[in-house]
Scaffold this active site. Structure first.
Site, PDB file in Angstrom:
ATOM      1  N   GLU A  57      62.482 -26.289   4.748  1.00 30.42           N
ATOM      2  CA  GLU A  57      62.123 -25.455   5.890  1.00 30.42           C
ATOM      3  C   GLU A  57      60.622 -25.203   5.867  1.00 30.42           C
ATOM      4  O   GLU A  57      60.124 -24.281   6.506  1.00 30.42           O
ATOM      5  CB  GLU A  57      62.927 -24.159   5.920  1.00 30.42           C
ATOM      6  N   CYS A 117      68.052 -22.753   3.766  1.00 33.22           N
ATOM      7  CA  CYS A 117      68.025 -23.218   2.368  1.00 33.22           C
ATOM      8  C   CYS A 117      69.075 -24.267   2.036  1.00 33.22           C
ATOM      9  O   CYS A 117      69.138 -24.724   0.891  1.00 33.22           O
ATOM     10  CB  CYS A 117      68.204 -22.029   1.420  1.00 33.22           C
ATOM     11  N   HIS A 163      73.509 -20.614  -4.911  1.00 33.69           N
ATOM     12  CA  HIS A 163      72.191 -20.383  -4.326  1.00 33.69           C
ATOM     13  C   HIS A 163      71.631 -19.101  -4.932  1.00 33.69           C
ATOM     14  O   HIS A 163      72.359 -18.139  -5.153  1.00 33.69           O
ATOM     15  CB  HIS A 163      72.305 -20.257  -2.805  1.00 33.69           C
TER      16      HIS A 163
END
Lengths: 351, 137
Positions: free
Chosen positions: A84, A116, A239
């Site tokens: 990103e 993400c 994550h």
């Protein structure tokens, strides 16, 4: 047989830039409480140098993955780059890396965006492309120089790093994909509008309805699909937007923290967005033993999560030392202050 | 836009992968690559890549950089000798402080940004050299 089982990771690689910003520098500059970074369970974040960006970091991670795979780069039929923080708004990053690594021209190449988890979507795409026979190998890269509004809570963790994986047939793999599952909804927890330099987020809204709901749903979906349970896994990698969320989601899903800590890097390097969970996987593969089973669950705002069951093979041992390990990059560090960080990340306004 | 896009594109392989040519008549390596050997004039050339570790021979520091390079100051320009081919090339050092530079130090190639054509033009990438990453195994 599920399509995933025909495929696996043939090579892996990571990259962490040299510079680290201690979070107490952000406390000093912006007047936060010293307790704030403690609540994030993060000490320092990795900062890309002035001559680095998502392309250069992704290149080095991919180079390391190629060294481990030991394959001719020309056999890669797809380069999928999840980020990103594209250096160009329009012009693919994937082609620069593909050209620099000698993969071009007989290949697909594109940049993907899903906050993400674009690189994780890339991983699922590469599994499909390899399993179908459409490509022999796919190169998946997650790389970000994560942006944060200076003084925003996000600045404590937004960091820079990259991870890369070469996906191929399971017979050549260091780790085989046993199963995978994806869970996405329209959840506006974090976004960046066009022409705006920094993302905004929904503060606490990024937690329960976004991170926790999607990761838990993806992992439970994987459990339902496979019949596996937490006890079946040796490692759990989630994550890692900060150092606390992955431990909390692990507890809620029934994983002890001992299975999470080997792949938890955010306390030392911050949240590297598309590399966040994937660099955790790279570190676990650096250390894993044949027969071990890994749960991988990346997450991206907007929102979605993937869950993978990955089983390590005998081949991992012969490839672990063929490229620098994550810990080698962790150990190479130079502490910088906020002023150098501001220069390196180009957040000083110049004309 | 001040940079020649065509030139950057034409030279990308020598910038990205240290592509060079070896003269099959006099055996000298030409870097950057050329279509005629600059040592003997032969057109009998083969393409090679010089992507290898190097030793630092000498260096100089640029504190007043030209347009497009200003943000990268101080720029460390170096002549390095490649370990395997013994070819000497002009490059930049990165990931190193000025007081860490030592003659003969072992370096490795990395892809980095070199310059930018303002905020709207192309970004130029090329190989620079950094100290070899220390490894624990």
């Amino acid at each position: 047989m599920k399509p995933e089982e025909n495929t696996g990771i043939v090579g892996w690689g990571a990259y962490i830039p040299r510079y680290r910003l201690p979070l107490k520098e952000i406390v000093r500059i912006w007047g936060f409480s010293e307790e704030t970074p403690k609540g994030l369970n993060t000490i320092e974040k990795a900062v890309a140098g002035r001559d680095e960006d998502a392309i250069t970091m992704g290149w080095e991670a991919a180079l390391n993955a190629l060294k481990r795979a030991g394959i001719d780069p020309k056999l890669i039929g797809g380069v999928w780059f999840g980020t990103e923080s594209k250096p160009y708004a329009v012009k693919p990053s994937a082609t620069v890396i593909a050209e620099a690594l000698g993969i071009t021209p007989d290949t697909m190449a594109t940049d993907l965006e899903f906050a993400c988890r674009a690189a994780s979507e890339s991983l699922r795409l590469s599994i499909a492309a390899v399993a179908s026979g459409m490509v022999k190998y796919g190169l998946v890269i997650g790389s970000d120089t994560a942006q944060a509004n200076p003084g925003d809570i996000l600045e404590f963790t937004a960091s820079s790093a990259a991870a890369a994986f070469i996906v191929g047939l399971s017979k050549e793999a260091v780790a085989v994909f046993e199963a995978s599952y994806t869970y996405v909804t329209d959840t506006p927890d974090f976004w960046r509008r066009a022409y705006i330099p920094y993302p905004l987020h929904g503060e606490a809204f990024t937690g329960q309805p976004a991170y926790f709901h999607h990761i838990e749903s993806a992992v439970r979906g994987l459990f339902k699909k496979t019949g596996l349970k937490p006890d079946d896994f040796d490692y759990a990698i989630f994550h890692q937007p900060n150092g606390t969320f992955p431990l909390r989601v692990a507890k809620r899903l029934g994983f002890p923290k001992e299975k999470v800590l080997p792949g938890l890097l955010t306390p030392y390097i911050g949240n590297s967005y598309n590399a966040s969970a994937l660099i955790g996987l790279a570190k676990v593969l650096d250390e894993a033993k044949p027969g071990q089973r890994i749960l991988l669950a990346p997450f991206g705002s907007g929102a979605g999560s993937d869950a993978y069951s990955i089983v390590v093979t005998e081949k991992v041992l012969e490839r672990q030392a063929k490229a620098p390990r994550v810990v080698d990059y962790l150990n190479r560090k130079k502490i910088i202050d906020y002023a150098l960080y501001a220069k390196y990340r180009n957040i000083i306004k110049k004309i | 836009m001040k940079y020649s896009i065509a030139r950057y594109w034409r030279e990308r392989h020598s910038h990205y992968r240290l592509k060079a040519v070896r003269c099959l008549d006099c055996n000298r390596v030409n870097y950057p690559p050329s279509t005629i050997c600059r040592y003997c004039g032969s057109k009998n050339l083969e393409e090679i890549e010089l992507f290898e570790q190097a030793r630092l021979l000498t260096w100089s520091v640029i504190h007043a950089a030209t347009e497009g390079f200003e943000d990268y100051k101080p720029i460390i320009i170096a002549i390095v000798e490649l370990v395997d081919s013994k070819v000497k090339i002009l490059t930049q050092l990165t990931d190193i402080d000025l007081d860490e530079i030592k003659p003969g130090m072992l370096l490795e190639p990395v892809l980095r940004r070199v310059s930018e054509d303002d905020a709207t033009g192309i970004i130029q990438y090329a190989i620079k050299y950094r100290p070899v990453l220390k490894r624990g195994d």
